[in-house]
Design an enzyme around this catalytic site. Structure first.
Site, PDB file in Angstrom:
ATOM      1  N   LYS A 177       0.873  -1.183   0.000  1.00  0.00           N
ATOM      2  CA  LYS A 177       0.000   0.000   0.000  1.00  0.00           C
ATOM      3  C   LYS A 177       0.900   1.220   0.000  1.00  0.00           C
ATOM      4  CE  LYS A 177      -2.562   3.060   1.577  1.00  0.00           C
ATOM      5  NZ  LYS A 177      -1.962   4.294   1.168  1.00  0.00           N
ATOM      6  N   GLU A 252       8.125   1.596  11.601  1.00  0.00           N
ATOM      7  CA  GLU A 252       9.184   2.609  11.494  1.00  0.00           C
ATOM      8  C   GLU A 252       8.461   3.946  11.435  1.00  0.00           C
ATOM      9  OE1 GLU A 252      12.209   1.819  11.774  1.00  0.00           O
ATOM     10  OE2 GLU A 252      12.449  -0.238  11.061  1.00  0.00           O
ATOM     11  N   CYS A 286      12.192  11.083   7.847  1.00  0.00           N
ATOM     12  CA  CYS A 286      11.949  10.706   9.241  1.00  0.00           C
ATOM     13  C   CYS A 286      13.164  11.020  10.102  1.00  0.00           C
ATOM     14  CB  CYS A 286      11.610   9.228   9.319  1.00  0.00           C
ATOM     15  SG  CYS A 286      12.832   8.179   8.524  1.00  0.00           S
ATOM     16  N   GLU A 387       6.851  16.566  15.149  1.00  0.00           N
ATOM     17  CA  GLU A 387       7.516  16.439  13.850  1.00  0.00           C
ATOM     18  C   GLU A 387       6.871  17.402  12.849  1.00  0.00           C
ATOM     19  OE1 GLU A 387       6.851  12.691  11.836  1.00  0.00           O
ATOM     20  OE2 GLU A 387       8.956  12.633  11.229  1.00  0.00           O
TER      21      GLU A 387
HETATM   22  P1  NAD Z   1       1.215   8.424   7.242  1.00  0.00           P
HETATM   23  O1  NAD Z   1       1.288   7.742   8.545  1.00  0.00           O
HETATM   24  O2  NAD Z   1       0.139   9.422   7.032  1.00  0.00           O
HETATM   25  O3  NAD Z   1       1.038   7.369   6.073  1.00  0.00           O
HETATM   26  C1  NAD Z   1       1.937   6.309   5.871  1.00  0.00           C
HETATM   27  C2  NAD Z   1       1.225   5.205   5.129  1.00  0.00           C
HETATM   28  O4  NAD Z   1       0.194   4.689   5.972  1.00  0.00           O
HETATM   29  C3  NAD Z   1       0.522   5.672   3.851  1.00  0.00           C
HETATM   30  O5  NAD Z   1       0.570   4.659   2.881  1.00  0.00           O
HETATM   31  C4  NAD Z   1      -0.906   5.890   4.340  1.00  0.00           C
HETATM   32  O6  NAD Z   1      -1.852   5.850   3.307  1.00  0.00           O
HETATM   33  C5  NAD Z   1      -1.053   4.726   5.301  1.00  0.00           C
HETATM   34  N1  NAD Z   1      -2.101   4.897   6.312  1.00  0.00           N
HETATM   35  C6  NAD Z   1      -2.593   6.056   6.821  1.00  0.00           C
HETATM   36  N2  NAD Z   1      -3.573   5.795   7.717  1.00  0.00           N
HETATM   37  C7  NAD Z   1      -3.673   4.443   7.796  1.00  0.00           C
HETATM   38  C8  NAD Z   1      -4.491   3.558   8.551  1.00  0.00           C
HETATM   39  N3  NAD Z   1      -5.400   4.013   9.415  1.00  0.00           N
HETATM   40  N4  NAD Z   1      -4.335   2.233   8.385  1.00  0.00           N
HETATM   41  C9  NAD Z   1      -3.403   1.742   7.536  1.00  0.00           C
HETATM   42  N5  NAD Z   1      -2.601   2.536   6.771  1.00  0.00           N
HETATM   43  C10 NAD Z   1      -2.740   3.866   6.909  1.00  0.00           C
HETATM   44  O7  NAD Z   1       2.641   9.028   6.959  1.00  0.00           O
HETATM   45  P2  NAD Z   1       3.096   9.927   5.722  1.00  0.00           P
HETATM   46  O8  NAD Z   1       2.541  11.287   5.926  1.00  0.00           O
HETATM   47  O9  NAD Z   1       2.821   9.214   4.436  1.00  0.00           O
HETATM   48  O10 NAD Z   1       4.676   9.914   5.931  1.00  0.00           O
HETATM   49  C11 NAD Z   1       5.317  10.741   6.798  1.00  0.00           C
HETATM   50  C12 NAD Z   1       5.599  10.047   8.112  1.00  0.00           C
HETATM   51  O11 NAD Z   1       6.329   8.849   7.889  1.00  0.00           O
HETATM   52  C13 NAD Z   1       6.457  10.893   9.018  1.00  0.00           C
HETATM   53  O12 NAD Z   1       5.981  10.817  10.328  1.00  0.00           O
HETATM   54  C14 NAD Z   1       7.825  10.229   8.920  1.00  0.00           C
HETATM   55  O13 NAD Z   1       8.664  10.466  10.014  1.00  0.00           O
HETATM   56  C15 NAD Z   1       7.443   8.809   8.785  1.00  0.00           C
HETATM   57  N6  NAD Z   1       8.538   8.026   8.196  1.00  0.00           N
HETATM   58  C16 NAD Z   1       9.232   7.167   8.993  1.00  0.00           C
HETATM   59  C17 NAD Z   1      10.306   6.457   8.476  1.00  0.00           C
HETATM   60  C18 NAD Z   1      11.103   5.507   9.345  1.00  0.00           C
HETATM   61  O14 NAD Z   1      11.781   4.639   8.787  1.00  0.00           O
HETATM   62  N7  NAD Z   1      11.068   5.622  10.652  1.00  0.00           N
HETATM   63  C19 NAD Z   1      10.683   6.613   7.145  1.00  0.00           C
HETATM   64  C20 NAD Z   1       9.950   7.506   6.361  1.00  0.00           C
HETATM   65  C21 NAD Z   1       8.866   8.204   6.895  1.00  0.00           C
END
Ligand code: NAD
Length: 492
Positions: A177, A252, A286, A387
């Site tokens: 996804k 993550e 991140c 963040e």
């Molecule tokens: P997000 O949490 O909004 O979305 C991440 C993914 O989860 C997307 O595919 C989204 O569609 C999906 N998602 C959202 N709600 C969901 C739910 N209820 N159930 C299942 N899936 C769901 O994050 P984002 O805005 O896409 O990305 C930014 C975030 O990701 C930041 O907080 C960043 O720090 C984090 N991030 C972490 C790492 C790491 O390795 N620690 C790496 C990259 C990004």
């Protein structure tokens, strides 16, 4: 395919077709132009993909492959990614806004990830454990069946590869996804996985809203593990659902990482590393070093150097080879970042540089935000605790090591840390005292696929990368082989 070369269908249960969900426009954030029109997946698509994935993973033609035979498919995927590297990098730049220099590196990293897990798969050993009786004891790792891989928008092809490669290596089917706004490169990757000869139903790519498609994946009874990368709040919600199913979850999550200048640091090296750590990927990382800790004695000097460096950064479209800071991923996200800087002002922040949308008319159509440094805030401000995920860093000062450690660790997150110093003893001490899954000393944001990556505290649970990642997509089983000719004594 669309005229721009972007995929216009999704990949469900081994077939390319329109999803059954809502229309989904993919936008180039450098121009606002719609570059692909898809129809998102629906929960019914998730169900079909999970059923077909489970059947494909259980098919003896795939299930019974020996490790070196399955490894060949992974190697081939890596080769195909390399052969299409430019195309993939351009597609990712158009969909995410990231500079081409960065998307090229992400594509190379994805290819290397598939090769690495091919090698790891061929060399993973089945342990014979020390027996305490007349039997042989061993552990075997079996595929889970169907796993969910949920990824964010900031580095799609690399984060997809870090989940798909070990999951396929372990013998699973994957429901991927990608983030709603940036599915294109994940779909292009699926075409290469199929071209490499992997049974097509083993990888479905299901774009759409997280709360609909992602949620359906997490809840699906056939999905036996989820590997999630994304925000901390989303990770927490998924964690609750996973607990209900007793389903293993790797998460993550977000960060608010400290990058630390020690009193003896080489200013030129530290400033270059700090700017890279916070402003590359336009801060949408991140591991962005968003809290910059400087000794009180060198505060003014570092503010001057950092501000001068930030003002020199070249902001522009990712396709321009000179660009260092591209647009943010969407206009909504740019507005969210702008609102957080406004909130920082209300909290009493001094805007040292940036804090606005660039006034260059050539950038007027894109989702740009100027590299921004803030001062005048305490580590307990919301700006330092939440963040931002944009090109915004806060410069903070500290008195001594105790004060530094207390401030650096005073956060819910524990993802990364940078330390700039020539004092190796203090670097070692601090590296061990800071709550962070990764510590960089005199460097920042460097990675190798063979090194595990994880977060502490609210930055996540579990580990990605490293050769052991294959085992994280398996179920462990212990087997005892009796060697004694005689019956067990108890029933005699
Ligand atoms: P997000 O949490 O909004 O979305 C991440 C993914 O989860 C997307 O595919 C989204 O569609 C999906 N998602 C959202 N709600 C969901 C739910 N209820 N159930 C299942 N899936 C769901 O994050 P984002 O805005 O896409 O990305 C930014 C975030 O990701 C930041 O907080 C960043 O720090 C984090 N991030 C972490 C790492 C790491 O390795 N620690 C790496 C990259 C990004």
């Amino acid at each position: 395919m669309t005229s721009s070369g972007a995929p216009d269908e999704i990949h469900v249960a081994g077939r390319w077709r329109a999803g059954r969900g809502r229309p989904l426009d993919c936008v180039d954030p450098a121009s606002g132009e719609v570059i692909a029109k898809l129809t998102a997946a629906s929960p019914a698509d998730v169900d079909e993909a999970a059923g077909a994935g489970a059947a494909a993973a259980a098919d003896p033609g795939w299930r019974d492959l020996l490790p070196h035979q399955r490894a060949r498919y992974l190697t081939r995927i890596g080769e195909l990614i390399e052969a299409r590297a430019e195309e993939l990098a351009h597609l990712q730049t158009r969909n995410t806004g990231k500079a081409l220099t960065e998307t090229r590196a992400l594509v190379a990293s994805a290819a290397a990830t598939f090769r690495f897990y091919a090698a790891a798969l061929e060399t993973t050993e089945t342990p014979l454990t020390p027996a305490r009786g007349p039997y042989l004891t061993m552990g075997v790792a079996e595929p889970i069946g169907v796993v969910g891989a949920i990824t964010p928008w900031n580095s799609p092809i690399a984060s997809d590869a870090q989940k798909i490669a070990p999951a396929l290596a372990a013998g699973n089917a994957v429901l991927l996804k990608p983030a709603e706004a940036t599915p294109l490169v994940s779909l292009a990757l699926a075409r290469l996985v199929v071209e490499a000869g992997v049974p097509p139903a083993l990888l479905s790519v299901l774009p759409g809203k997280g709360s609909v498609v992602g949620d359906a994946i997490v809840r699906h009874p056939l999905v036996g593990k989820v590997s999630f990368t994304g925000g901390t709040d989303t990770g927490r919600a998924i964690g609750r659902l996973a607990a209900d199913k007793f389903m293993p979850l790797t998460s993550e999550l977000g960060g608010k990482s400290p990058t630390i200048v020690l009193p003896d640091a080489d200013a030129e090296q530290a400033v270059a590393g700090i700017l890279y750590g916070i402003f590359s990927s336009s801060g949408q990382s991140c591991i962005a070093g968003s809290r910059i800790f400087v000794p009180e004695s060198r505060y003014e000097e570092f503010v001057d150097r950092l501000v001068a460096g930030a003002r020199r950064l070249r902001v522009g479209p990712g396709t321009d080879p000179g660009t260092q800071v591209g647009p943010l991923v969407t206009f909504e996200h740019r507005d969210r970042v702008a609102a957080m800087v406004d909130r920082a002002r209300a909290e009493g922040a001094t805007v040292l540089c940036g804090g606005d949308v660039p006034d260059d008319p050539a950038l007027a159509c894109g989702a740009y935000y100027s590299p921004t440094l803030l001062g005048g805030l305490g580590n307990d401000s919301r700006t330092c605790q939440e963040e931002i995920f944009g090109p915004v860093g806060v410069v903070l000062s500290y008195r001594d090591e105790e004060d530094l450690v207390a401030q650096a660790n005073d956060t819910i997150f524990g993802l990364a840390c940078g330390i700039w110093t020539r004092d190796y003893r203090q670097a070692w001490r601090l590296a061990r005292r800071i709550d962070a899954g990764t510590v960089w000393i005199n460097t920042y944001k460097q990675f190798s696929i063979s090194t595990p990556f994880s977060g502490m505290k609210a930055s996540g649970v579990g580990t990605d990368k490293g050769r052991e990642a294959i085992l994280r997509y398996t179920r462990q089983k212990s087997i005892y082989w009796g060697l004694d000719e005689d019956p067990l004594p108890w029933a005699r």
